[in-house]
Design a protein around this motif. Sequence first.
Motif, short mmCIF file in Angstrom:
data_model
loop_
_atom_site.label_atom_id
_atom_site.label_comp_id
_atom_site.label_asym_id
_atom_site.label_seq_id
_atom_site.Cartn_x
_atom_site.Cartn_y
_atom_site.Cartn_z
N PRO A 64 0.90 -1.13 0.18
CA PRO A 64 -0.04 -0.07 -0.45
C PRO A 64 0.79 1.18 -0.10
O PRO A 64 0.23 2.64 -0.25
CB PRO A 64 -0.85 0.11 0.59
CG PRO A 64 0.20 -1.51 2.36
CD PRO A 64 0.61 -2.25 1.33
N ASN A 65 1.58 1.17 0.55
CA ASN A 65 3.23 2.26 0.68
C ASN A 65 3.00 2.70 -1.09
O ASN A 65 3.47 4.36 -1.12
CB ASN A 65 4.29 2.30 1.35
CG ASN A 65 3.81 2.30 2.84
OD1 ASN A 65 3.14 2.74 3.28
ND2 ASN A 65 4.76 1.57 3.94
N LEU A 66 3.64 2.12 -1.50
CA LEU A 66 3.80 1.96 -3.43
C LEU A 66 2.50 2.69 -3.72
O LEU A 66 2.72 3.63 -4.59
CB LEU A 66 3.63 1.15 -3.59
CG LEU A 66 4.86 1.02 -5.41
CD1 LEU A 66 6.18 1.17 -4.67
CD2 LEU A 66 5.10 -0.50 -5.56
N ALA A 67 1.45 2.56 -3.81
CA ALA A 67 0.26 3.11 -4.03
C ALA A 67 0.21 4.74 -3.29
O ALA A 67 -0.16 5.47 -4.12
CB ALA A 67 -1.29 2.74 -3.49
N ALA A 68 0.26 4.84 -2.32
CA ALA A 68 0.13 5.96 -1.30
C ALA A 68 1.13 7.26 -2.32
O ALA A 68 0.91 7.90 -2.19
CB ALA A 68 0.13 5.86 -0.39
N GLY A 69 2.49 6.16 -2.75
CA GLY A 69 3.51 7.26 -2.73
C GLY A 69 2.88 7.71 -4.73
O GLY A 69 3.93 8.29 -4.61
N ASN A 70 2.80 6.73 -5.24
CA ASN A 70 2.41 6.78 -6.92
C ASN A 70 1.13 8.02 -6.62
O ASN A 70 1.66 9.07 -7.10
CB ASN A 70 2.07 5.56 -7.09
CG ASN A 70 1.36 6.39 -8.71
OD1 ASN A 70 2.05 6.61 -9.07
ND2 ASN A 70 0.14 5.54 -9.10
N LEU A 71 0.10 8.15 -5.79
CA LEU A 71 -0.55 9.15 -5.96
C LEU A 71 -0.14 10.91 -5.46
O LEU A 71 -1.16 11.80 -5.99
CB LEU A 71 -2.07 8.15 -5.46
CG LEU A 71 -2.45 7.52 -5.82
CD1 LEU A 71 -3.34 6.90 -5.24
CD2 LEU A 71 -2.47 7.95 -7.59
N LEU A 72 0.33 10.33 -4.17
CA LEU A 72 0.65 11.73 -3.61
C LEU A 72 2.36 12.42 -3.92
O LEU A 72 2.15 13.68 -3.92
CB LEU A 72 1.41 11.42 -1.93
CG LEU A 72 0.01 11.46 -1.49
CD1 LEU A 72 0.57 10.77 0.01
CD2 LEU A 72 -1.06 12.10 -1.36
N GLY A 73 2.60 11.57 -4.66
CA GLY A 73 3.89 11.75 -5.25
C GLY A 73 4.04 12.03 -6.54
O GLY A 73 4.04 13.06 -7.21
#
Length: 327
Positions: A64-73
């Motif tokens: 899930p951190n990869l998902a969050a980093g993708n969207l917020l980044g």
Amino acid sequence: MVWIKFIVTAALIVLAANQLAKYGDVIAIRTRLSGMFIGVLLLAGATSLPEVLTSISSLQQNTPNLAAGNLLGSNTFNMFLLAVLDMANHNQRILRKALLKHALTGSLAMVMIGMVAFFMLANLDLSIGWVGVDSLLILGFYVVAVRIIQGNAAPAPQTQEEDLPVDGKLPSLRAGLIGFGLAAAALVVVTPIMVESANEIAVLTGLGTTFIGTTLVALVTSLPELVTTLAAAKIGATDMAIGNLFGSNMFNMFAVGLTDMFFTQGRFLAAIDPSFLLVAMLGLLMTGIGVVGNLAKLEKKLWVIELDALALILLYFGGMYLLYLRG
């Protein structure tokens, strides 16, 4: 080998997303919708589809951190692209040219980013089924925001891309829809492979999925915005170019809520690392500077770059360095 797989799949994603944007433009011309409205909605949704598919694939691979980093980044990278757009058009005052047209979209994007940051801090343990109430509120606000933009989109003078003749050289609406669908299907196939290779890179380098998601993956999934934005600006379609970037930030936050629909282990915002608050606030600050750049009458330049564009560049690299240190 893993780097080769990542580079190849990243290139395929960019190629497919560019076709997505190309056929989105065909749909825009054939349906004769306004450049700003197409930039904010259809084009932003099309170029942000890699982010959505990457996030869903990341959940399926339990990162899930990869998902969050993708969207917020991607929010921070989109605002960095505003500065790139300014440097690519240094003979024009590109951030001022749009005037008040995108202040509403940018402001609504700021509200949505602020909502995500607030819900991350508030940690509201309320759900309907497996979906968090916080995510449902984000989804609901996006629908309201779209209605507000649509209601305030006064008939504007036809932009250059809308003045193009609808003749035999332009694909038909049917061809545009088919091309759009095929490009989207290609993204669905390739994206999980890219995510898998990004996970392997995070492990091999020791940088972790938080940093890799916010930088490397966000960069790949935001490259379509870069290509589409520069192409739109090149033909003078600044409404579409700037609307695409602000609209993509709105759509990315909509995608945060949408991602929760696919996260069955609980609330998505509760599962991601608290360090993403830094990324969220960085995106909020940069979007705010982008809005100010559309409103303020700043006449000074530093060589070929406007001061607000320079601030966006410094904030982006400074924020990524802080995230690296925390990682």
